[in-house]
Design an enzyme around this catalytic site. Sequence first.
Site, PDB file in Angstrom:
ATOM      1  CG  ASP A 129     -30.693  38.395  37.948  1.00 32.99           C
ATOM      2  OD1 ASP A 129     -30.944  37.325  38.543  1.00 32.99           O
ATOM      3  OD2 ASP A 129     -31.424  38.849  37.041  1.00 32.99           O
ATOM      4  CB  CYS A 193     -31.292  44.519  37.151  1.00 32.14           C
ATOM      5  SG  CYS A 193     -30.847  45.097  35.509  1.00 32.14           S
TER       6      CYS A 193
END
Length: 259
Positions: A129, A193
């Site tokens: 990520d 995120c």
Amino acid sequence: MNLSPEEIERYARHLVLRDIGGPGQSRLKQARVLVIGAGGLGAPLLQYLAAAGVGALGIVDDDSVSLSNLQRQVIHGTPDVARLKVESAKDAVVRINPHVVVEPHALRLDETNARALIARYDIVADGSDNFATRYLVSDACFHEKKPLVTGALGGFDASLTTLRPFEQGRDGPNPTYRCLFPTPPQAGEIPTCEEAGVLGALAGVVGAMMALEVVREIVGFGEGLVGRLLLIDARDMRFETLRYAFDPQNPLSGAGAHL
């Protein structure tokens, strides 16, 4: 085929597929796949690779399960909160398919360990990520001559491609990750995120598509995503595929190489 009677029953729907069959299933059983990240993308990716019968799955993640992960990281459950993700994921893989060997790596990849770890596997699937890990993994896969399937998630958007830059394509060298994205974005340029959020079901779609690409790379059927970037817009349910090519000035393998 080197499959037991139980495995023949387990993989029956693969065995009758013309483009997989017994030889393809045997290749899956012999394959060693390294999955980077046991999170939103890694969760469905690991589950489908386990179900497909990949012989050995390495899982890299140094994080522990938190309650906020469970909205999308479906390989983990509420009782797994505070456990290492690699251990929780290992239990889930074994529950799905006891024939799969699971190799957990509770560590953070860096310049000192990435190449040595990647060298132990046949193919790498990166569901990390952050851009630092994506560039690290793609560079290491280039140097170790390992195919790489890499995916990325936004809030309602995602992308996916496959890289084999150590090989020649029909029109010259296959592109590297740095042909597509020469340099990482500046810090803070793209929200994380935690800052932007992510649609949980989108992680499932992209992780499953990553598993499809890994199986394709192992078995060999159809046209994969080498030199093609798949873009997904989940807000309006649109899929687009863009072609990209080797950049002779790219900073990894071209005239601009400095690594």
